[in-house]
Design an enzyme around this catalytic site. Structure first.
Site, mmCIF file in Angstrom:
data_model
loop_
_atom_site.group_PDB
_atom_site.id
_atom_site.type_symbol
_atom_site.label_atom_id
_atom_site.label_comp_id
_atom_site.label_asym_id
_atom_site.label_seq_id
_atom_site.Cartn_x
_atom_site.Cartn_y
_atom_site.Cartn_z
ATOM 1 N N LEU A 402 15.459 -29.476 3.876
ATOM 2 C CA LEU A 402 15.674 -30.845 4.153
ATOM 3 C C LEU A 402 16.171 -31.431 5.597
ATOM 4 O O LEU A 402 15.683 -32.182 5.506
ATOM 5 C CB LEU A 402 17.903 -30.715 3.334
ATOM 6 C CG LEU A 402 18.250 -30.490 1.937
ATOM 7 C CD1 LEU A 402 19.459 -31.004 2.043
ATOM 8 C CD2 LEU A 402 17.061 -32.200 1.433
ATOM 9 N N GLY A 403 16.062 -30.433 5.975
ATOM 10 C CA GLY A 403 15.693 -30.089 7.711
ATOM 11 C C GLY A 403 16.637 -29.216 7.657
ATOM 12 O O GLY A 403 17.109 -28.387 7.739
ATOM 13 N N GLY A 405 18.902 -27.555 12.349
ATOM 14 C CA GLY A 405 20.116 -27.878 13.534
ATOM 15 C C GLY A 405 19.691 -26.677 14.534
ATOM 16 O O GLY A 405 18.561 -26.205 14.293
ATOM 17 N N GLY A 406 20.298 -26.841 15.318
ATOM 18 C CA GLY A 406 19.880 -26.069 16.428
ATOM 19 C C GLY A 406 20.304 -24.347 16.167
ATOM 20 O O GLY A 406 19.180 -23.345 16.583
ATOM 21 N N GLY A 408 20.710 -23.359 12.689
ATOM 22 C CA GLY A 408 20.263 -23.258 10.606
ATOM 23 C C GLY A 408 19.544 -24.190 10.499
ATOM 24 O O GLY A 408 19.325 -25.024 10.506
ATOM 25 N N VAL A 410 18.527 -26.575 6.140
ATOM 26 C CA VAL A 410 19.586 -26.633 5.921
ATOM 27 C C VAL A 410 18.474 -26.780 4.295
ATOM 28 O O VAL A 410 17.141 -27.230 4.319
ATOM 29 C CB VAL A 410 20.393 -28.609 5.546
ATOM 30 C CG1 VAL A 410 21.286 -28.462 4.571
ATOM 31 C CG2 VAL A 410 20.925 -27.811 6.510
ATOM 32 N N LYS A 424 22.990 -24.547 4.328
ATOM 33 C CA LYS A 424 22.662 -23.795 5.499
ATOM 34 C C LYS A 424 22.357 -22.308 6.016
ATOM 35 O O LYS A 424 22.963 -21.773 5.646
ATOM 36 C CB LYS A 424 24.433 -24.515 6.799
ATOM 37 C CG LYS A 424 23.496 -24.459 7.660
ATOM 38 C CD LYS A 424 24.381 -25.320 8.899
ATOM 39 C CE LYS A 424 24.136 -25.572 10.852
ATOM 40 N NZ LYS A 424 24.754 -26.316 11.094
ATOM 41 N N ASP A 522 28.391 -33.520 18.624
ATOM 42 C CA ASP A 522 27.217 -33.992 18.526
ATOM 43 C C ASP A 522 27.360 -35.291 17.953
ATOM 44 O O ASP A 522 26.363 -35.466 16.779
ATOM 45 C CB ASP A 522 26.335 -32.985 17.702
ATOM 46 C CG ASP A 522 25.426 -33.409 18.066
ATOM 47 O OD1 ASP A 522 24.825 -34.114 18.862
ATOM 48 O OD2 ASP A 522 24.434 -32.357 17.389
#
Length: 708
Positions: A402-403, A405-406, A408, A410, A424, A522
């Site tokens: 799905l995407g 982050g810094g 982890g 997902v 995650k 954020d």
């Protein structure tokens, strides 16, 4: 008439098939697939039916050795149907000096004409080499310009990537068909003349290895048809129209059988791709994409039993005496292998498996205790097993991604009971840093319960690093709906106002009602998700902090996303609730303008969209910056919305409103908007003719300083 159209289409496809069989498919080592065609310039041989249109007709110079393929004057190196690109050789703009004056000067120009071709904005970069070099690129009408400057005082070998010492790079704009690269020098290379009197710049694929160049190189040897300095990527589409419009004219629709029509992200137009389970040339209207016989390709498609091909897919049946899906594994034992020897072998296997199971169980127990399992075991949070999440995410297959982050990535998952979730999973980076970040996030999200905040469903503590399991949010992020999709949900001012109000309620809850209060840290449109009802959900608490009793500010390391970061936080390193207010103000500007925070203002002035927004607000030019059509009744609410965004964007945190004030103001605006729509709908249903429509109730701003 319909029958006649089918006959004409069949005849045209037959003629095309016959003509394509006679078409050349190579020029030297370069494959030339349809919709492209080839004409031999040296032999004056033209094959007009071999290309979809004149734009796709390339020329092959067979007198060169080896023969070379050209689009106009551009040397084509390869063509990709799947990516919708072709690669060309590029040459530099250069300028050289002697001790008294300029000696050589060449400006490189690239012209792609009016065809469906554009320079790739994601694959290409402008690169300049030299210790006193300024490179500038612009389009044909000089409606766009950008560049970079490289300066240094000594020669050295360049690194594998451009570090800014002796070289510089900058990105390309979208939808660019023509470009000119000009090069200049601040001091005529007088300070660096001893080791290199020249500077040069060129368009290059982002994969270009700059390490083969040195600052004391002279660019002349590269500037020839036999020695291009680099490669650039050109994107193409079948036609510059939408898939829907293209399908209306079946004769000229580019995609063949078993294909998908996809849009280009670099300007308008569509391309064709084979559907999953099919392969071939998607532009061949007669053959189209043919079914892949997976059973004949065992190296690419696994089958542990009897393989059977079917259209677009295949099935695999385990051998007699075994069970499973056949593709991943077959369990059990084949009847023909059951014997006394196998019994002894099975004994060894079972002992080995028991050893592995016991060892894995001990590892999981160790991880469980290390990750705080005994502490969390009695909390109201579900503890998932490692196997349970592996099955749910298909062992974290790329199709479930799905995407990220810094810290982890997902993945989407589906439990056996049909529950959808998002897992995650930490990246493989510093262990201590991962555990600290995830422990912090666990501590925050486990106590949050709000309709506009993504809920945590549970944890997995059996893995090396803990996994967080969230509810799955099905409609992507607000960032995607604003910038990457043609989102119908954002087509009305009412929907945008509702989403803004829901985000504000979530942040107000974190600041005021959570115990202890939470600073998100954020806030950005990418961290706002939309569920199946398009309800806003705040997510990603990796940068969040808890506010201890008696404290209002927190000194933290600078983290977050540029463009959304509070300028006061950037200067002091002190994170406050007003830092979230500033970031939320940026999101409000995104909803109004449809622009990214770091994008250049539409006016062409060299400032970002936030500065452009504030300037337009001062000049009472709000309608000019809106990205949607609104009614006269809505424009007054939008002005109040814009004033609220301005207050949130105050450079001084003390002058910004609290999230509660922001949430209250947006709730009043939303209520006013809903009352207005209810009134208009009631009037329309009753067929009343009203000469003067009452203006919506005026909304007073909260009592806080709105000056910047």
């Amino acid at each position: 008439m319909a029958k006649l159209m089918h006959i004409v289409l069949a005849l045209s496809l037959t003629v095309m098939a016959c003509s394509l069989q006679d078409c050349p498919t190579k020029c030297g080592d370069v494959e030339v697939p349809y919709p492209f065609g080839v004409s031999d310039t040296s032999a004056a041989v033209v094959y007009p039916a071999c290309a979809r249109s004149d734009y796709f007709m390339l020329s092959c110079n067979s007198t060169e050795y080896p023969p070379r393929l050209y689009y106009g004057k551009l040397h084509v190196l390869n063509i990709s149907l799947e990516e919708g690109t072709f690669t060309i050789a590029t040459y530099p703009s250069l300028k050289c000096y002697n001790e008294s004056a300029q000696t050589d000067h060449v400006n490189y120009k690239m012209q792609l004409g009016n065809g469906p071709f554009r320079l790739s904005d994601t694959r290409n970069k402008l690169t300049a080499i030299g210790c006193d070099t300024t490179a500038f690129m612009s389009d044909a009408g000089v409606t766009y310009g950008s560049g970079c400057i490289s300066y240094c005082t000594e020669s050295k070998k360049l690194e594998n990537y451009c570090t800014g010492i002796g070289c510089c790079q900058t990105s390309m704009p979208r939808s660019l068909k023509n470009i000119t690269i000009a090069i200049s020098s601040l001091s005529n290379h007088s300070r660096v003349f001893q080791f290199n009197p020249c500077g040069f710049a060129f368009i290059a694929d982002e994969k270009f290895n700059v390490s083969k160049l040195k600052l004391d190189d002279r660019p002349k040897p590269y500037f020839s048809k036999k020695h291009p300095i680099s490669k650039a990527v050109i994107e193409w589409v079948a036609s510059e129209e939408t898939c829907e419009d293209a399908r209306l004219n079946a004769t000229f629709y580019a995609c063949g059988n078993n294909t998908d029509c996809v849009y280009s992200e670099n300007g308008k137009g569509y391309r064709c791709l084979c559907m999953q389970g099919y392969a071939g040339n998607p532009y061949d209207r007669l053959q189209g994409c043919q079914d892949i016989d997976e059973c004949k390709e065992p190296m690419n498609y696994r089958c542990h039993g009897t393989c059977k091909n079917k259209a677009g897919n295949y099935t695999c049946q385990c051998p007699l005496g075994m069970h499973g899906d056949g593709k991943i594994s077959c369990q059990g034992f084949h009847i023909s292998t059951i014997s006394a020897i196998c019994g002894a072998f099975m004994f060894v296997v079972i002992i080995s498996l028991l050893t592995v199971i016991i060892w894995r169980k001990r590892i999981k127990e160790k991880n469980f205790l290390k990750n705080g399992g005994m502490l969390l075991k009695h909390q109201r949070v579900r503890l998932f097993s490692e196997k349970e999440l592996q099955n749910a995410t298909k062992d974290y297959d790329r199709s479930q991604f799905l995407g990220e982050g810094g810290f982890g990535c997902v993945y989407k998952g589906n439990l056996a009971d049909g529950t959808q979730l998002a897992v995650k999973k930490p990246k493989d980076i510093d262990k201590t840093q991962i555990n600290e970040e995830f422990e912090k996030e666990i501590g925050i999200v486990s106590q949050v319960n709000h309709v506009n905040v993504v809920k945590i469903l549970g944890l997995c503590l059996e893995t090396k690093h803990p996994l967080l399991v969230y509810e799955f949010i099905s409609n992507g992020s607000l960032y995607q709906h604003i910038h990457q999709r043609r989102s119908h949900i954002l087509s009305s001012w009412k929907s945008r106002l509702r989403i803004a109000a829901e985000i504000a309620l979530a942040l107000d809850y974190l600041h005021s009602l959570a115990n202890p209060p939470i600073i998100h840290g954020d806030v950005k449109s990418a961290n706002i998700l939309l569920d199946e009802n398009y309800t806003a959900k705040v997510s990603d608490f990796g940068a969040s902090v808890l506010i201890s009793p008696g404290e209002t500010v927190m000194a933290t390391k600078i983290q977050g996303t540029l463009g959304y970061l509070d300028p006061e936080y950037l200067m002091t390193g002190i994170l406050t609730e007003k830092s979230d207010v500033y970031s939320f103000g940026v999101v409000l500007v995104e909803l109004l303008t449809g622009e990214k925070p770091n994008s250049t203002a539409r006016s062409g002035v060299k400032n970002n969209i936030i500065q452009y927004f504030l300037s337009s607000l001062e000049q009472n030019n709000i309608p000019e910056i809106l990205c949607l059509v609104v009614t006269e009744d809505e424009i007054e609410d939008i002005k109040l919305f814009a004033e609220l965004a301005k207050c949130c964007l105050s450079r001084r945190g003390a002058k910004r409103p609290s999230m509660k004030q922001v949430a209250d103001e947006l709730s009043r605006l939303r209520q006013s908007n809903e009352n207005l729509w209810a009134q208009l709908n009631r009037q329309e249903s009753e067929h009343l003719v009203v000469e003067n429509i009452n203006q919506p109730e005026s909304i007073s701003m909260p009592a806080f300083d709105i000056s910047l």
